[in-house]
Scaffold this active site. Structure first.
Site, PDB file in Angstrom:
ATOM      1  N   ASP A   1       0.951  -1.065   0.061  1.00  9.47           N
ATOM      2  CA  ASP A   1      -0.008   0.029   0.021  1.00  9.47           C
ATOM      3  C   ASP A   1       1.136   1.257  -0.052  1.00  9.47           C
ATOM      4  O   ASP A   1       2.383   1.114   0.657  1.00  9.47           O
ATOM      5  CB  ASP A   1      -0.955  -0.045   1.252  1.00  9.47           C
ATOM      6  CG  ASP A   1      -1.566   1.206   1.499  1.00  9.47           C
ATOM      7  OD1 ASP A   1      -2.153   1.866   0.761  1.00  9.47           O
ATOM      8  OD2 ASP A   1      -1.455   1.812   2.704  1.00  9.47           O
ATOM      9  N   LEU A   2       0.472   2.304  -0.279  1.00  9.55           N
ATOM     10  CA  LEU A   2       1.339   3.549  -0.490  1.00  9.55           C
ATOM     11  C   LEU A   2       0.969   4.483   0.794  1.00  9.55           C
ATOM     12  O   LEU A   2       2.013   4.466   1.728  1.00  9.55           O
ATOM     13  CB  LEU A   2       0.818   4.432  -1.774  1.00  9.55           C
ATOM     14  CG  LEU A   2       1.362   3.865  -3.037  1.00  9.55           C
ATOM     15  CD1 LEU A   2       0.910   4.710  -4.419  1.00  9.55           C
ATOM     16  CD2 LEU A   2       2.721   3.595  -3.251  1.00  9.55           C
ATOM     17  N   ASP A   3       0.047   5.434   0.734  1.00 13.36           N
ATOM     18  CA  ASP A   3      -0.037   6.137   1.862  1.00 13.36           C
ATOM     19  C   ASP A   3      -0.242   5.489   3.292  1.00 13.36           C
ATOM     20  O   ASP A   3      -1.110   4.694   3.529  1.00 13.36           O
ATOM     21  CB  ASP A   3      -1.227   6.960   1.760  1.00 13.36           C
ATOM     22  CG  ASP A   3      -1.358   7.632   0.265  1.00 13.36           C
ATOM     23  OD1 ASP A   3      -0.468   8.775   0.352  1.00 13.36           O
ATOM     24  OD2 ASP A   3      -2.074   7.174  -0.694  1.00 13.36           O
TER      25      ASP A   3
ATOM     26  N   THR B   1      -2.803   0.066  -4.209  1.00 12.86           N
ATOM     27  CA  THR B   1      -3.487   1.518  -3.736  1.00 12.86           C
ATOM     28  C   THR B   1      -4.749   1.771  -4.112  1.00 12.86           C
ATOM     29  O   THR B   1      -5.042   1.311  -5.088  1.00 12.86           O
ATOM     30  CB  THR B   1      -2.348   2.524  -4.029  1.00 12.86           C
ATOM     31  OG1 THR B   1      -2.627   3.694  -3.688  1.00 12.86           O
ATOM     32  CG2 THR B   1      -2.147   2.699  -5.701  1.00 12.86           C
ATOM     33  N   GLY B   2      -5.361   2.770  -3.451  1.00 14.05           N
ATOM     34  CA  GLY B   2      -6.535   3.372  -3.625  1.00 14.05           C
ATOM     35  C   GLY B   2      -6.304   4.597  -4.769  1.00 14.05           C
ATOM     36  O   GLY B   2      -7.277   4.949  -5.366  1.00 14.05           O
TER      37      GLY B   2
ATOM     38  N   LYS C   1      -8.665  -4.608  -3.149  1.00 14.87           N
ATOM     39  CA  LYS C   1      -7.240  -4.941  -3.275  1.00 14.87           C
ATOM     40  C   LYS C   1      -7.062  -6.305  -3.374  1.00 14.87           C
ATOM     41  O   LYS C   1      -6.328  -6.665  -4.087  1.00 14.87           O
ATOM     42  CB  LYS C   1      -6.312  -4.212  -2.398  1.00 14.87           C
ATOM     43  CG  LYS C   1      -6.338  -2.772  -2.249  1.00 14.87           C
ATOM     44  CD  LYS C   1      -5.330  -2.119  -1.264  1.00 14.87           C
ATOM     45  CE  LYS C   1      -5.376  -0.758  -1.359  1.00 14.87           C
ATOM     46  NZ  LYS C   1      -4.207  -0.247  -0.652  1.00 14.87           N
TER      47      LYS C   1
ATOM     48  N   ASP D   1      -2.405  -0.493   6.147  1.00 17.52           N
ATOM     49  CA  ASP D   1      -2.600   0.516   7.159  1.00 17.52           C
ATOM     50  C   ASP D   1      -3.962   0.980   7.447  1.00 17.52           C
ATOM     51  O   ASP D   1      -4.608   1.190   8.610  1.00 17.52           O
ATOM     52  CB  ASP D   1      -1.444   1.831   7.350  1.00 17.52           C
ATOM     53  CG  ASP D   1      -2.069   2.836   6.397  1.00 17.52           C
ATOM     54  OD1 ASP D   1      -2.439   2.479   5.133  1.00 17.52           O
ATOM     55  OD2 ASP D   1      -2.598   3.911   6.721  1.00 17.52           O
TER      56      ASP D   1
ATOM     57  N   ASN E   1      -9.143   0.110   3.799  1.00 21.57           N
ATOM     58  CA  ASN E   1      -9.095  -0.486   2.136  1.00 21.57           C
ATOM     59  C   ASN E   1      -7.909  -1.627   2.180  1.00 21.57           C
ATOM     60  O   ASN E   1      -8.053  -1.987   1.077  1.00 21.57           O
ATOM     61  CB  ASN E   1      -9.040   0.752   1.369  1.00 21.57           C
ATOM     62  CG  ASN E   1      -7.749   1.467   1.261  1.00 21.57           C
ATOM     63  OD1 ASN E   1      -7.129   1.361   2.614  1.00 21.57           O
ATOM     64  ND2 ASN E   1      -7.045   2.014   0.378  1.00 21.57           N
TER      65      ASN E   1
END
Length: 269
Positions: free
Chosen positions: A10-12, A44-45, A196, A219, A222
């Site tokens: 995941d990114l953020d 990622t979203g 995801k 985290d 999602n």
């Protein structure tokens, strides 16, 4: 020798520090994992245009999951079977028409990397400007002509529960919705069944890597399905309690190289 694993990021709040960068230690560890024969991918979203900078920074050559699974493609292979699962335009129109004007501040629809914004708002446009998308401003009913990948309702704290109850009561078989809390209350809507884990399973099958050799990091809510799906689901130290409850492991925060800590230990890097 450790068998090839698929590392899913995941990114953020996960790969990225709070300053929206990849730390040197985490980057060095991921590159070392790639050199050792492991696959690394992003889930990622975000749309692709807002995640490709990190894709290229890590030198990835894998498919990427965007829009929480609603768009899966391979940036470097046009022959790869792209998966795009948008929401029916009719459903979006019904949702928009159901909203009272006092329930929302703005509406944003995205058709992959094209952005449609109901009302001009500089702060909102700054958030969606990464990657220089084509932006159309004006009433969605007049300008949105294609099935959107996602719909965002910028609401207010008071109206979020009411809107989500309406969506659950009337559109549960057609759409899924999640709540963003930062930088302001947003309800994100995607096609029903998109998450995801759906995108990840598609990529893992293509790469020939079984679930027990998938290590996924996240985290937020999602990431729930992805963390549950992976053989090793890892919640960041800064993650929500619900995610930590289902994760196989909990690592340090996104600002403390939590990803690197797990990979160094698990993959003997």
């Amino acid at each position: 020798m450790v068998q090839p694993h698929l590392i899913v990021l995941d990114l953020d709040g996960t790969l990225l520090t709070d300053e929206k960068v990849i730390s040197e230690k985490t980057k060095r560890t991921l590159l070392k994992a790639k050199d050792a024969g492991h696959e690394v991918m992003i889930a990622t979203g975000r749309p692709y245009r807002a995640s490709k900078i990190y894709y290229h920074e890590l030198g990835l050559h894998t498919p990427i999951v965007n829009f929480n699974g609603a768009f899966v493609h391979h940036p470097l292979d046009q022959n790869w079977q792209t998966v795009h699962s948008p929401i029916e335009l009719k459903v979006v129109q019904e949702v928009v028409e159901s909203l009272n004007r006092d329930q929302f501040e703005n509406l944003v629809a995205e058709v992959m990397d094209d952005v449609y914004v109901q009302y001009h708002d500089e702060k909102l446009l700054n958030i969606f400007s990464m990657g220089d998308p084509r932006v159309t401003t004006g009433a969605l009913r007049d300008y949105l002509k294609d099935n959107p990948t996602s719909l965002l309702i910028q609401s207010n704290e008071k109206s979020v529960p009411t809107i989500r109850k309406y969506l659950a009561d009337t559109k549960a078989e057609l759409i899924d919705h999640r709540r963003w809390g930062d930088p302001f209350p947003v309800i994100e809507i995607v096609r029903h069944g998109m998450n995801k884990a759906v995108g990840l399973s598609h990529v893992a099958k293509d790469l020939g890597i079984p679930r027990n050799r998938i290590i996924a990091f996240g985290d937020e809510d999602n990431d729930l399905e992805m963390i549950d799906y992976a053989g090793v689901g890892v919640a960041m130290g800064n993650g929500i309690g619900q995610l930590k409850n289902i994760a196989n492991e909990i690592t340090k925060t996104n600002n403390e190289d939590g990803i690197a800590e797990i990979l160094i230990d698990r993959l003997r890097l």
